[in-house]
Design a protein around this motif. Structure first.
Motif, PDB file in Angstrom:
ATOM      1  N   ILE A  28      29.471  19.541  46.827  1.00 28.56           N
ATOM      2  CA  ILE A  28      28.283  20.478  47.137  1.00 28.56           C
ATOM      3  C   ILE A  28      28.694  21.581  48.154  1.00 28.56           C
ATOM      4  N   GLY A  29      28.424  22.718  47.949  1.00 27.94           N
ATOM      5  CA  GLY A  29      28.629  23.816  48.932  1.00 27.94           C
ATOM      6  C   GLY A  29      29.578  24.901  48.583  1.00 27.94           C
ATOM      7  N   ARG A  30      29.672  25.630  49.610  1.00 33.96           N
ATOM      8  CA  ARG A  30      30.469  26.938  49.237  1.00 33.96           C
ATOM      9  C   ARG A  30      31.591  27.040  50.492  1.00 33.96           C
ATOM     10  N   PRO A  31      32.844  26.371  50.078  1.00 36.94           N
ATOM     11  CA  PRO A  31      33.925  26.315  51.014  1.00 36.94           C
ATOM     12  C   PRO A  31      34.457  27.975  51.086  1.00 36.94           C
ATOM     13  N   LEU A  46      32.363  25.940  36.259  1.00 35.28           N
ATOM     14  CA  LEU A  46      32.461  27.358  35.615  1.00 35.28           C
ATOM     15  C   LEU A  46      32.201  27.100  34.094  1.00 35.28           C
ATOM     16  N   ASP A  47      33.050  26.345  33.635  1.00 33.28           N
ATOM     17  CA  ASP A  47      33.121  26.276  31.970  1.00 33.28           C
ATOM     18  C   ASP A  47      31.551  25.735  31.665  1.00 33.28           C
ATOM     19  N   ARG A  48      30.976  24.646  32.258  1.00 31.15           N
ATOM     20  CA  ARG A  48      29.665  24.146  31.901  1.00 31.15           C
ATOM     21  C   ARG A  48      28.569  25.145  32.278  1.00 31.15           C
ATOM     22  N   THR A  49      28.644  26.000  33.160  1.00 36.05           N
ATOM     23  CA  THR A  49      27.776  27.069  33.771  1.00 36.05           C
ATOM     24  C   THR A  49      27.764  28.122  32.713  1.00 36.05           C
ATOM     25  N   ARG A  50      28.906  28.628  32.025  1.00 34.59           N
ATOM     26  CA  ARG A  50      28.951  29.583  31.268  1.00 34.59           C
ATOM     27  C   ARG A  50      28.447  29.216  29.859  1.00 34.59           C
ATOM     28  N   SER A  51      28.765  27.818  29.487  1.00 31.81           N
ATOM     29  CA  SER A  51      27.976  27.595  28.381  1.00 31.81           C
ATOM     30  C   SER A  51      26.644  27.243  28.350  1.00 31.81           C
ATOM     31  N   TRP A  52      26.091  27.133  29.546  1.00 29.15           N
ATOM     32  CA  TRP A  52      24.747  27.085  29.545  1.00 29.15           C
ATOM     33  C   TRP A  52      24.044  28.403  29.576  1.00 29.15           C
ATOM     34  N   VAL A  85      32.440  39.330  32.485  1.00 32.60           N
ATOM     35  CA  VAL A  85      33.464  40.643  32.102  1.00 32.60           C
ATOM     36  C   VAL A  85      34.628  40.520  33.182  1.00 32.60           C
ATOM     37  N   VAL A  86      35.939  40.882  32.660  1.00 23.97           N
ATOM     38  CA  VAL A  86      37.160  40.828  33.561  1.00 23.97           C
ATOM     39  C   VAL A  86      37.498  42.468  34.007  1.00 23.97           C
ATOM     40  N   TYR A  87      38.022  42.605  35.207  1.00 19.63           N
ATOM     41  CA  TYR A  87      38.440  43.982  35.559  1.00 19.63           C
ATOM     42  C   TYR A  87      39.910  43.772  36.073  1.00 19.63           C
ATOM     43  N   PRO A  88      40.495  44.751  36.184  1.00 19.83           N
ATOM     44  CA  PRO A  88      41.813  44.838  36.713  1.00 19.83           C
ATOM     45  C   PRO A  88      42.252  43.878  37.936  1.00 19.83           C
ATOM     46  N   ALA A  89      42.903  43.317  37.992  1.00 20.56           N
ATOM     47  CA  ALA A  89      43.458  42.334  39.286  1.00 20.56           C
ATOM     48  C   ALA A  89      42.652  41.044  39.034  1.00 20.56           C
ATOM     49  N   ASP A  90      41.775  40.798  37.842  1.00 20.39           N
ATOM     50  CA  ASP A  90      41.085  39.465  37.868  1.00 20.39           C
ATOM     51  C   ASP A  90      42.046  38.457  36.885  1.00 20.39           C
ATOM     52  N   PHE A  91      41.713  37.304  36.955  1.00 19.80           N
ATOM     53  CA  PHE A  91      42.235  36.202  36.544  1.00 19.80           C
ATOM     54  C   PHE A  91      41.706  35.756  35.177  1.00 19.80           C
ATOM     55  N   ILE A  92      42.094  35.507  34.198  1.00 15.42           N
ATOM     56  CA  ILE A  92      41.797  35.105  32.867  1.00 15.42           C
ATOM     57  C   ILE A  92      42.193  33.677  32.463  1.00 15.42           C
ATOM     58  N   GLY A  93      41.573  32.883  31.850  1.00 23.09           N
ATOM     59  CA  GLY A  93      42.097  31.536  31.232  1.00 23.09           C
ATOM     60  C   GLY A  93      41.682  30.412  32.066  1.00 23.09           C
ATOM     61  N   ARG A 126      38.840  32.898  44.170  1.00 29.22           N
ATOM     62  CA  ARG A 126      38.318  33.550  42.966  1.00 29.22           C
ATOM     63  C   ARG A 126      37.444  32.788  42.235  1.00 29.22           C
ATOM     64  N   THR A 127      37.570  31.356  41.891  1.00 32.53           N
ATOM     65  CA  THR A 127      36.996  30.534  40.806  1.00 32.53           C
ATOM     66  C   THR A 127      35.120  30.462  41.698  1.00 32.53           C
ATOM     67  N   LEU A 128      35.663  30.058  42.867  1.00 32.99           N
ATOM     68  CA  LEU A 128      34.249  29.811  43.604  1.00 32.99           C
ATOM     69  C   LEU A 128      33.400  31.059  43.566  1.00 32.99           C
ATOM     70  N   GLU A 129      33.782  32.270  43.699  1.00 29.14           N
ATOM     71  CA  GLU A 129      33.359  33.476  43.723  1.00 29.14           C
ATOM     72  C   GLU A 129      32.700  33.521  42.322  1.00 29.14           C
ATOM     73  N   GLU A 130      33.573  33.648  41.291  1.00 27.82           N
ATOM     74  CA  GLU A 130      33.023  33.773  39.988  1.00 27.82           C
ATOM     75  C   GLU A 130      31.966  32.868  39.692  1.00 27.82           C
ATOM     76  N   LEU A 131      31.806  31.663  40.118  1.00 30.10           N
ATOM     77  CA  LEU A 131      30.757  30.630  39.859  1.00 30.10           C
ATOM     78  C   LEU A 131      29.665  31.131  40.453  1.00 30.10           C
ATOM     79  N   ASP A 132      29.867  31.622  41.799  1.00 30.95           N
ATOM     80  CA  ASP A 132      28.506  32.182  42.439  1.00 30.95           C
ATOM     81  C   ASP A 132      27.856  33.285  41.608  1.00 30.95           C
TER      82      ASP A 132
END
Lengths: 232, 232
Positions: free
Chosen positions: A82-85, A132-138, B75-83, B127-133
């Motif tokens: 839990i939480g945002r490091p 993130l995968d789960r969230t996007r599917s949701w 939606v991803v923009y320049p400098a973003d990571f995919i996959g 980046r992944t944490l930011e994207e999840l937020d």
DNA sequence: CGCCGATTTGATCGTGGTCAACAATAGTGG
DNA sequence: CCACTATTGTTGACCACGATCAAATCGGCG
């Protein structure tokens, strides 16, 4: 010796990436915290001051509008993080759905510790990617599915989630009888529909012989194929 | 020397975590790929075989139901990571929205390289944490907001996104005049509404004097306060 | 048993989806 | 440069799904 030695999630939480001596150090910066159902742990928009591992119980992550509409954006189970490091603020609230125990760390302490332990960060990265995968599917469900499809999808998801969480029993075949860990209100908040809609869909599924609902919380799936066809 | 030396996103993509000698190695396992608008890069459900950095252009991440309903989940923009590194399958499709250039890696190569470079993984984790937020915040919009609120929120978000992407000009004050990089269909797919609903909301905002719509793609915000009040 | 919160059921209404026609714009070739 | 078409966007009419409001019922617990 630290209390981590007897921790029931020692080998399932992100701590599994650490050896005994590393755990020893981590245990000096963490502490146990007990929550009652309904207790808040983190508030949306606050400074991100703490992170935690769930030891047992369930917690919800929510986002709200100013006028009080609430959406559950995630549910965490034992061994989840839990939480945002590595960030200044959290943008969702965390509240206990059931009585729960968590292992909390000051975010600054955790950030420093994680920075020194790449294996821990790797584990955290894997978990975050999965989440993130789960969230996007949701999102597909929230944005595009009908109430019928939402409820069917939800029941199937619970059936696998609860099977995976079951300590005993086979993990390869679906679980057809289980108790919902959520109230109708919570199910509505997860699916983005009202409590009445959840109720109507459930009774309809029962009327059609797809489900049995022996009591408020329990569910028995009678016709899984039909349910899967409905899930869309 | 590698082509990374002249890469325009060298200091903004996750590569910024690497020094010149590390970049040198990374460049030996990556290659440039050019996409035309509409070209798919990754298919939902396929084995996760490649990851990439966006050099320029925009791409969409989508989830679909079997019967063809589609939701843009990112939606991803320049400098973003995919996959999806460290996982066997990807569960969303990636398609170019505009002509685009990406820097692709075989997932297995990337995973191995990342495992040896904690700083890279740290960047990727951030980046992944930011994207999840961001994704979780979007769930509230999809599940609970009205069409009016969705469109207003979208326009405000585009206004800041595009300001941040603008190379010149002030970055502290809002951008009131811009060209939408999306068609009405794409806006609908992002907001979880139909193209007709997007159109109706836009013309209503224009009729009420909150927006001006000089042509199909351009937007001029005339009354930002009113728009913010509508965003909910 | 009686109370209170949770859930179910019913009646009504409004938002946004669907289907259809039309308008505007971009693209193509004479 | 202008017809012609294809594509994209707008507008209208209608309808269905799910929200809302209200009442009834269930179930747990003192």
């Amino acid at each position: 010796m630290s209390y981590c030695d007897t921790c029931v999630v020692r080998n399932r939480a992100i701590c599994q990436a650490l050896d005994d001596s590393e755990i020893q150090v981590l245990s000096t910066i963490g502490r146990r915290k007990v929550l009652s159902a309904g207790d808040p742990l983190i508030w949306e928009g606050d400074d991100s001051l703490l992170v935690a591992n769930v030891i047992d119980g369930m917690l919800k992550l929510t986002n709200s509008t100013e006028d009080g509409r609430e959406q559950i954006v995630g549910v965490v189970y034992p061994a989840d993080f839990i939480g945002r490091p590595f960030g200044k603020t959290t943008n969702h609230s965390v509240t206990a759905l059931t009585d729960a125990r968590v292992c909390v760390f000051a975010r600054s302490d955790f950030d420093r510790f994680a920075g020194d332990h790449p294996k821990l960060e790797h584990k955290l990265l894997q978990r975050t990617l999965e989440e993130l995968d789960r969230t996007r599917s949701w999102m597909l469900l929230l944005a595009r599915k009908s109430a019928e499809e939402k409820v069917a999808t939800f029941l199937l998801e619970m059936s696998t989630r609860l099977r995976d969480a079951t300590c005993s029993g086979p993990h390869d075949e679906p679980l057809d009888e289980f108790d919902l860990p959520f109230s109708r209100q919570q199910i509505g908040d997860i699916l983005g529909v009202t409590i009445e809609t959840v109720s109507r869909q459930m009774t309809r599924l029962k009327r059609e012989g797809i489900l049995d609902l022996p009591n408020r919380r329990s569910v028995k799936i009678l016709d899984r194929d039909a349910l899967e066809a409905m899930a869309g």
